[in-house]
Design a protein around this motif. Structure first.
Motif, PDB file in Angstrom:
ATOM      1  N   GLU A  66       0.655  -5.736 -13.298  1.00 35.92           N
ATOM      2  CA  GLU A  66       1.102  -6.913 -12.581  1.00 35.92           C
ATOM      3  C   GLU A  66       2.185  -6.356 -11.588  1.00 35.92           C
ATOM      4  OE1 GLU A  66       2.374 -10.207 -15.080  1.00 35.92           O
ATOM      5  OE2 GLU A  66       0.416 -10.889 -14.761  1.00 35.92           O
ATOM      6  N   THR A  67       3.181  -5.697 -12.191  1.00 36.52           N
ATOM      7  CA  THR A  67       4.415  -4.907 -11.573  1.00 36.52           C
ATOM      8  C   THR A  67       3.866  -4.030 -10.498  1.00 36.52           C
ATOM      9  OG1 THR A  67       5.705  -5.024 -13.437  1.00 36.52           O
ATOM     10  CG2 THR A  67       6.339  -3.445 -11.715  1.00 36.52           C
ATOM     11  N   PHE A  68       2.883  -3.063 -10.846  1.00 34.88           N
ATOM     12  CA  PHE A  68       2.158  -2.151  -9.880  1.00 34.88           C
ATOM     13  C   PHE A  68       1.687  -2.918  -8.718  1.00 34.88           C
ATOM     14  CE2 PHE A  68      -1.224   0.601  -8.440  1.00 34.88           C
ATOM     15  CZ  PHE A  68      -0.425   1.939  -8.172  1.00 34.88           C
ATOM     16  N   LYS A  69       0.942  -3.987  -9.050  1.00 34.63           N
ATOM     17  CA  LYS A  69       0.113  -4.813  -8.045  1.00 34.63           C
ATOM     18  C   LYS A  69       1.198  -5.236  -7.008  1.00 34.63           C
ATOM     19  CE  LYS A  69      -3.802  -6.397 -10.593  1.00 34.63           C
ATOM     20  NZ  LYS A  69      -4.789  -7.297 -11.114  1.00 34.63           N
ATOM     21  N   GLU A  70       2.528  -5.617  -7.278  1.00 34.41           N
ATOM     22  CA  GLU A  70       3.404  -6.039  -6.503  1.00 34.41           C
ATOM     23  C   GLU A  70       3.929  -5.022  -5.553  1.00 34.41           C
ATOM     24  OE1 GLU A  70       6.243  -8.251  -8.594  1.00 34.41           O
ATOM     25  OE2 GLU A  70       4.822 -10.145  -9.133  1.00 34.41           O
ATOM     26  N   THR A  71       3.760  -4.004  -5.822  1.00 30.06           N
ATOM     27  CA  THR A  71       4.363  -2.796  -4.899  1.00 30.06           C
ATOM     28  C   THR A  71       3.642  -2.737  -3.784  1.00 30.06           C
ATOM     29  OG1 THR A  71       2.925  -1.140  -5.974  1.00 30.06           O
ATOM     30  CG2 THR A  71       5.026  -1.593  -6.976  1.00 30.06           C
ATOM     31  N   GLY A  72       4.151  -2.154  -2.776  1.00 30.11           N
ATOM     32  CA  GLY A  72       3.476  -1.867  -1.354  1.00 30.11           C
ATOM     33  C   GLY A  72       2.486  -1.051  -1.330  1.00 30.11           C
ATOM     34  N   ILE A  73       1.920  -0.879  -0.246  1.00 30.90           N
ATOM     35  CA  ILE A  73       0.465   0.176  -0.156  1.00 30.90           C
ATOM     36  C   ILE A  73       1.074   1.420  -0.098  1.00 30.90           C
ATOM     37  CG2 ILE A  73       0.833   0.004   2.454  1.00 30.90           C
ATOM     38  CD1 ILE A  73      -2.449   0.216   0.181  1.00 30.90           C
ATOM     39  N   PHE A  74       2.390   1.938   0.456  1.00 26.27           N
ATOM     40  CA  PHE A  74       2.584   3.125   0.326  1.00 26.27           C
ATOM     41  C   PHE A  74       2.941   3.735  -1.049  1.00 26.27           C
ATOM     42  CE2 PHE A  74       4.517   2.940   4.752  1.00 26.27           C
ATOM     43  CZ  PHE A  74       3.382   3.143   5.526  1.00 26.27           C
ATOM     44  N   LYS A  89       1.400   2.560  -3.976  1.00 25.30           N
ATOM     45  CA  LYS A  89       0.261   2.775  -4.487  1.00 25.30           C
ATOM     46  C   LYS A  89      -0.346   3.997  -4.113  1.00 25.30           C
ATOM     47  CE  LYS A  89      -0.825  -2.367  -5.003  1.00 25.30           C
ATOM     48  NZ  LYS A  89       0.389  -2.826  -4.270  1.00 25.30           N
ATOM     49  N   ILE A  90      -0.370   4.141  -2.723  1.00 24.01           N
ATOM     50  CA  ILE A  90      -1.347   5.380  -2.543  1.00 24.01           C
ATOM     51  C   ILE A  90      -0.274   6.611  -3.024  1.00 24.01           C
ATOM     52  CG2 ILE A  90      -2.051   6.904  -0.461  1.00 24.01           C
ATOM     53  CD1 ILE A  90      -2.411   4.223   1.026  1.00 24.01           C
ATOM     54  N   SER A  91       0.874   6.730  -2.732  1.00 27.82           N
ATOM     55  CA  SER A  91       1.553   8.007  -3.197  1.00 27.82           C
ATOM     56  C   SER A  91       1.641   8.025  -4.860  1.00 27.82           C
ATOM     57  CB  SER A  91       3.035   7.583  -2.780  1.00 27.82           C
ATOM     58  OG  SER A  91       3.850   6.601  -3.548  1.00 27.82           O
ATOM     59  N   SER A  92       1.536   6.979  -5.706  1.00 19.91           N
ATOM     60  CA  SER A  92       1.585   6.915  -6.927  1.00 19.91           C
ATOM     61  C   SER A  92       0.132   7.874  -7.589  1.00 19.91           C
ATOM     62  CB  SER A  92       1.562   5.692  -7.586  1.00 19.91           C
ATOM     63  OG  SER A  92       2.841   5.072  -7.313  1.00 19.91           O
ATOM     64  N   SER A  93      -0.825   7.226  -6.719  1.00 16.57           N
ATOM     65  CA  SER A  93      -2.319   7.885  -6.983  1.00 16.57           C
ATOM     66  C   SER A  93      -2.165   9.519  -6.608  1.00 16.57           C
ATOM     67  CB  SER A  93      -3.425   7.001  -6.360  1.00 16.57           C
ATOM     68  OG  SER A  93      -3.176   5.666  -6.685  1.00 16.57           O
ATOM     69  N   SER A  94      -1.654   9.567  -5.284  1.00 15.18           N
ATOM     70  CA  SER A  94      -1.781  11.000  -4.764  1.00 15.18           C
ATOM     71  C   SER A  94      -1.111  12.003  -5.925  1.00 15.18           C
ATOM     72  CB  SER A  94      -1.060  11.056  -3.354  1.00 15.18           C
ATOM     73  OG  SER A  94      -0.929  12.170  -2.893  1.00 15.18           O
ATOM     74  N   LEU A  95       0.379  11.426  -6.429  1.00 16.43           N
ATOM     75  CA  LEU A  95       1.226  12.383  -7.107  1.00 16.43           C
ATOM     76  C   LEU A  95       0.380  12.514  -8.572  1.00 16.43           C
ATOM     77  CD1 LEU A  95       3.737  13.698  -6.815  1.00 16.43           C
ATOM     78  CD2 LEU A  95       4.994  11.950  -7.710  1.00 16.43           C
ATOM     79  N   LEU A  96      -0.142  11.430  -8.968  1.00 15.18           N
ATOM     80  CA  LEU A  96      -0.880  11.540 -10.177  1.00 15.18           C
ATOM     81  C   LEU A  96      -1.961  12.505 -10.335  1.00 15.18           C
ATOM     82  CD1 LEU A  96      -1.131  10.376 -13.251  1.00 15.18           C
ATOM     83  CD2 LEU A  96      -2.435   8.673 -12.276  1.00 15.18           C
ATOM     84  N   VAL A  97      -2.697  12.571  -9.274  1.00 14.30           N
ATOM     85  CA  VAL A  97      -3.884  13.434  -9.217  1.00 14.30           C
ATOM     86  C   VAL A  97      -3.084  14.859  -8.930  1.00 14.30           C
ATOM     87  CG1 VAL A  97      -5.634  14.493  -7.538  1.00 14.30           C
ATOM     88  CG2 VAL A  97      -5.441  11.987  -8.017  1.00 14.30           C
ATOM     89  N   GLU A 155       8.438   4.542   2.389  1.00 13.78           N
ATOM     90  CA  GLU A 155       8.635   3.404   1.631  1.00 13.78           C
ATOM     91  C   GLU A 155      10.010   3.304   1.381  1.00 13.78           C
ATOM     92  OE1 GLU A 155       8.632   0.283  -1.346  1.00 13.78           O
ATOM     93  OE2 GLU A 155       7.007   0.984   0.232  1.00 13.78           O
ATOM     94  N   ALA A 156      10.917   4.402   1.098  1.00 16.79           N
ATOM     95  CA  ALA A 156      12.527   4.265   0.732  1.00 16.79           C
ATOM     96  C   ALA A 156      12.997   3.938   2.117  1.00 16.79           C
ATOM     97  CB  ALA A 156      12.729   5.765   0.411  1.00 16.79           C
ATOM     98  N   ARG A 157      12.440   4.138   3.299  1.00 13.91           N
ATOM     99  CA  ARG A 157      13.233   3.918   4.333  1.00 13.91           C
ATOM    100  C   ARG A 157      12.936   2.311   4.705  1.00 13.91           C
ATOM    101  NH1 ARG A 157      13.938   7.482   8.682  1.00 13.91           N
ATOM    102  NH2 ARG A 157      14.596   5.792  10.084  1.00 13.91           N
ATOM    103  N   MET A 158      12.023   1.848   4.262  1.00  8.38           N
ATOM    104  CA  MET A 158      11.858   0.415   4.381  1.00  8.38           C
ATOM    105  C   MET A 158      12.585  -0.606   3.355  1.00  8.38           C
ATOM    106  SD  MET A 158       7.621   0.517   4.892  1.00  8.38           S
ATOM    107  CE  MET A 158       7.470  -1.225   4.762  1.00  8.38           C
ATOM    108  N   ASN A 159      13.161   0.069   2.595  1.00  5.99           N
ATOM    109  CA  ASN A 159      13.961  -0.889   1.578  1.00  5.99           C
ATOM    110  C   ASN A 159      15.239  -0.306   1.520  1.00  5.99           C
ATOM    111  OD1 ASN A 159      11.765  -2.325  -0.095  1.00  5.99           O
ATOM    112  ND2 ASN A 159      10.762  -0.221  -0.045  1.00  5.99           N
TER     113      ASN A 159
END
Length: 219
Positions: A5-13, A15-23, A180-184
């Protein structure tokens, strides 16, 4: 709140960066530990291989008889030692960046903290650069000293190409994390929640909280 649920509440950037960095992390671990950076395959007799494959830390043959690998740490070949050094920095950096990303997404005190996000982004850029330098040195010297010298018997291994893919994924994750960091801002959701709770507690403790101000305005 669950991790999903916490991950679902994050922004699209995120989500994509997490998947990319995990790969990228997965590819780097494979490339860092396996013996697939270079080598050759040979069949001198039917059903018997007599090839050689090496990675950053050991060299092994693929004969049908099980033999131990030889370590490559502390080699006297200067360019290979340089590759090892740059790849170590890249390997450690990807792990640190992924750790900071976990803090940024899941730890309440660091969630959507712009400083944590920017730190992860900068580490992605810097360590991807180190890893890229190591890959370039290996590619140039390996091609010149082995592939061109031994009539194409030698070839690049899968770990070399996984390293290139890992660099691209890490660089892409760094860009998205920076956006993402610039937006927050640097204020975390925990701080905003504490501010809301503090205001609500003040109102409950004093039901006339703010009433005097409104009365003075009316008078």
């Amino acid at each position: 709140m669950s991790i999903i649920e916490t991950f679902k509440e994050t922004g699209i950037f995120v989500k994509i960066s997490s998947s990319s960095l995990l790969v990228s992390l997965l590819f780097v671990w494979i490339a860092f530990t396996c013996t697939g950076w270079g080598g050759y395959d040979r069949k001198e007799v039917p059903s018997v291989k007599n090839g050689m494959h090496f990675g950053l830390w050991r060299i092994c043959d693929d004969s049908i008889i099980v033999t131990p690998c030889k370590p490559l740490d502390g080699v006297t070949n200067e360019w290979f030692g340089t590759v090892q050094a740059f790849v170590i920095f890249g390997f450690l950096g990807i792990n640190v960046a992924f750790f900071l990303l976990i803090l940024y997404v899941f730890v309440p005190s660091c969630q959507r903290n712009g400083e944590v996000g920017k730190a992860a982004s900068i580490i992605c850029f810097v360590t991807a650069g180190f890893y890229f330098i190591g890959v370039i040195i290996f590619g140039v010297r390996y091609k010149r000293d082995y592939i061109e010298q031994y009539e194409q018997n030698f070839k690049f291994g899968y770990c070399y190409f996984l390293s290139i893919a890992a660099i691209l994924f890490e660089g892409g994750a760094g860009v998205l994390l920076f956006l993402e960091a610039r937006m927050n801002g640097t204020q975390t959701p925990t701080e905003r929640q504490n501010l809301t709770v503090s205001t609500a507690s003040s109102y409950q403790g004093n039901p006339t909280y703010g009433a005097s101000t409104n009365r003075d305005t009316v008078e």
